[in-house]
Design a protein around this motif. Sequence first.
Motif, PDB file in Angstrom:
ATOM      1  N   SER A  95       8.466  -2.932   5.714  1.00 18.68           N
ATOM      2  CA  SER A  95       7.853  -4.257   5.924  1.00 18.68           C
ATOM      3  C   SER A  95       7.014  -4.520   4.679  1.00 18.68           C
ATOM      4  CB  SER A  95       6.989  -4.260   7.187  1.00 18.68           C
ATOM      5  OG  SER A  95       5.825  -3.501   6.977  1.00 18.68           O
ATOM      6  N   CYS A  96       6.369  -5.705   4.598  1.00 15.68           N
ATOM      7  CA  CYS A  96       5.648  -6.028   3.347  1.00 15.68           C
ATOM      8  C   CYS A  96       4.409  -5.176   3.154  1.00 15.68           C
ATOM      9  CB  CYS A  96       5.311  -7.526   3.304  1.00 15.68           C
ATOM     10  SG  CYS A  96       3.739  -7.969   4.076  1.00 15.68           S
ATOM     11  N   ARG A  97       3.816  -4.719   4.264  1.00 16.70           N
ATOM     12  CA  ARG A  97       2.628  -3.843   4.265  1.00 16.70           C
ATOM     13  C   ARG A  97       1.342  -4.534   3.814  1.00 16.70           C
ATOM     14  NH1 ARG A  97       5.037   1.921   2.953  1.00 16.70           N
ATOM     15  NH2 ARG A  97       7.208   1.490   3.432  1.00 16.70           N
ATOM     16  N   GLU A  98       1.395  -5.832   3.545  1.00 16.96           N
ATOM     17  CA  GLU A  98       0.212  -6.535   3.021  1.00 16.96           C
ATOM     18  C   GLU A  98      -0.266  -7.664   3.921  1.00 16.96           C
ATOM     19  OE1 GLU A  98       1.585  -7.825  -0.782  1.00 16.96           O
ATOM     20  OE2 GLU A  98       1.272  -5.819  -1.666  1.00 16.96           O
ATOM     21  N   CYS A  99       0.589  -8.227   4.743  1.00 12.47           N
ATOM     22  CA  CYS A  99       0.199  -9.393   5.549  1.00 12.47           C
ATOM     23  C   CYS A  99      -0.721  -8.943   6.691  1.00 12.47           C
ATOM     24  CB  CYS A  99       1.444 -10.099   6.087  1.00 12.47           C
ATOM     25  SG  CYS A  99       2.286  -9.177   7.389  1.00 12.47           S
ATOM     26  N   GLU A 100      -1.280  -9.934   7.386  1.00 15.35           N
ATOM     27  CA  GLU A 100      -2.213  -9.637   8.463  1.00 15.35           C
ATOM     28  C   GLU A 100      -1.571  -8.750   9.545  1.00 15.35           C
ATOM     29  OE1 GLU A 100      -4.411 -13.307   9.267  1.00 15.35           O
ATOM     30  OE2 GLU A 100      -4.595 -12.552  11.315  1.00 15.35           O
ATOM     31  N   SER A 101      -0.332  -9.068   9.908  1.00 15.66           N
ATOM     32  CA  SER A 101       0.334  -8.276  10.951  1.00 15.66           C
ATOM     33  C   SER A 101       0.529  -6.835  10.493  1.00 15.66           C
ATOM     34  CB  SER A 101       1.698  -8.888  11.302  1.00 15.66           C
ATOM     35  OG  SER A 101       1.521 -10.143  11.899  1.00 15.66           O
ATOM     36  N   CYS A 102       1.019  -6.654   9.264  1.00 18.82           N
ATOM     37  CA  CYS A 102       1.226  -5.289   8.758  1.00 18.82           C
ATOM     38  C   CYS A 102      -0.095  -4.527   8.724  1.00 18.82           C
ATOM     39  CB  CYS A 102       1.855  -5.296   7.369  1.00 18.82           C
ATOM     40  SG  CYS A 102       3.612  -5.691   7.402  1.00 18.82           S
ATOM     41  N   LYS A 103      -1.161  -5.196   8.273  1.00 20.72           N
ATOM     42  CA  LYS A 103      -2.464  -4.512   8.181  1.00 20.72           C
ATOM     43  C   LYS A 103      -2.980  -4.123   9.554  1.00 20.72           C
ATOM     44  CE  LYS A 103      -4.170  -6.038   3.748  1.00 20.72           C
ATOM     45  NZ  LYS A 103      -4.658  -7.280   3.125  1.00 20.72           N
ATOM     46  N   TYR A 109       6.012  -7.706  13.429  1.00 17.44           N
ATOM     47  CA  TYR A 109       5.759  -9.144  13.270  1.00 17.44           C
ATOM     48  C   TYR A 109       5.388  -9.482  11.820  1.00 17.44           C
ATOM     49  CZ  TYR A 109       5.492  -8.684  18.361  1.00 17.44           C
ATOM     50  OH  TYR A 109       5.771  -8.392  19.673  1.00 17.44           O
ATOM     51  N   CYS A 110       5.789  -8.639  10.876  1.00 16.02           N
ATOM     52  CA  CYS A 110       5.510  -8.858   9.450  1.00 16.02           C
ATOM     53  C   CYS A 110       5.832 -10.305   9.088  1.00 16.02           C
ATOM     54  CB  CYS A 110       6.357  -7.907   8.606  1.00 16.02           C
ATOM     55  SG  CYS A 110       6.210  -8.232   6.839  1.00 16.02           S
ATOM     56  N   GLU A 111       4.874 -10.949   8.419  1.00 15.99           N
ATOM     57  CA  GLU A 111       5.055 -12.376   8.121  1.00 15.99           C
ATOM     58  C   GLU A 111       6.153 -12.617   7.090  1.00 15.99           C
ATOM     59  OE1 GLU A 111       0.848 -13.408   7.645  1.00 15.99           O
ATOM     60  OE2 GLU A 111       0.685 -12.342   9.567  1.00 15.99           O
ATOM     61  N   ALA A 112       6.452 -11.598   6.292  1.00 16.81           N
ATOM     62  CA  ALA A 112       7.558 -11.724   5.329  1.00 16.81           C
ATOM     63  C   ALA A 112       8.882 -11.313   5.992  1.00 16.81           C
ATOM     64  CB  ALA A 112       7.280 -10.843   4.124  1.00 16.81           C
TER      65      ALA A 112
HETATM   66 ZN    ZN Z   1       3.931  -7.799   6.456  1.00 18.25          ZN
END
Ligand code: ZN
Length: 351
Positions: A95-103, A109-112
């Motif tokens: 996953s992107c690991r940076e968006c609010e969901s990943c954090k 639910y990764c936004e990317a």
């Molecule tokens: Zn993400």
Amino acid sequence: MSTQTVKAFGTEAPTADLKQLSIERREVTAKDVEIDILYCGVCHSDLHTARNEWGGTVYPNVPGHEIVGRITRIGNEVSKFQVGDMVGVGCMVDSCRECESCKEGLEQYCEAGNTGTYNSHDKHLNIQTFGGYSERVVVDEDFVLRVPENLNLAAAAPLLCAGITTYSPLRHWNVGPGKKVGIVGIGGLGHMAVKLASAMGAEVVVITTSASKVEDAKRLGADRVVLSTDAEQMKENAGSLHFILDCVSAQHDINSYLSLLRRDGSLTLVGAPEHPLPVAAFSLISSRRTFAGSMIGGIAETQEMLDFCGKHNITSDIEMIAIQDINKAYERLLKSDVKYRFVIDMASLKN
Ligand code: ZN
Ligand code: NAP
Ligand code: ZN
């Protein structure tokens, strides 16, 4: 990037049978582990995707996201695992690991958009990802799970999707002692939901279309069973449940299930039928009911679920098959004729 050729089973068109194929996977990079796949569960999502029922399937497609196996190689920066560890991989590999969901640990639910284990964009090779109906897989260690040693490995495979997909909403909607919980659709997901909700201390009501599952439901942990094809039984149970988890893979009348909820009750959909499900306004407004959805679970919660299952000795009821029987297994899945999850013995692919 260097690649390796791997034997797999997949399909080249929505109407074609699955057959043996060769795929390319990346070689192990610094943070990757390579897993020799021993068993892979057969999720209804595999069938929906192979047949392009949700749209967007890229062919060839190799399904499989209930993967367990042994680590055969690790990259030089891997810190969580060693060669020889028994591990699992579920529905996501990145996953992107940076968006609010990943954090927040909600990588699903990764936004990317999370990287699905199959039919997702593989940022390393710039092709689609290929799933677990294969000899081996290479995965970033952050998306690899530890399988408790006391669990039978083949029967633990379905925990990686069916287990977490039902555990996560049961936890989110605070299922536990004092709650009356209905589980609709006793297939791979539903039978895990019955076991988990029962272990969480809830009163569990199985709601099934299959008379042949009534007896079994109690063994799985149900307190009561409602045969949904019997209008009298549905009427008797109207307005009785705090929460319903709907695990149905095909078209069904959502309103008849909503009628079983008490005031302020919630029905959460995890099943993902091909076509929309019409909801009547009065099914919701007359008792301030909620209609919700939930998708798999994050990586940390998946480990929590596996540890919960280790502690409570929970695995899936499985029917083991050889990979060569996968097309027959899909036909039986469509008839709700599996108790309760097919698991592929991946040794059959090496024959
Ligand atoms: Zn993400
Ligand atoms: P499955 O093993 O085929 O089970 C589906 C069950 O639904 C059947 O055993 C049957 O239970 C019931 N059912 C089937 N047709 C029905 C109908 N017409 N009316 C009422 N009930 C019916 O499938 P699964 O692998 O558990 O997956 C279930 C669904 O969840 C699939 O759509 C899958 O794609 C989806 N899924 C979603 C997520 C997510 O993240 N949300 C994750 C994994 C899977 P009874 O015999 O008891 O009636
Ligand atoms: Zn699945």
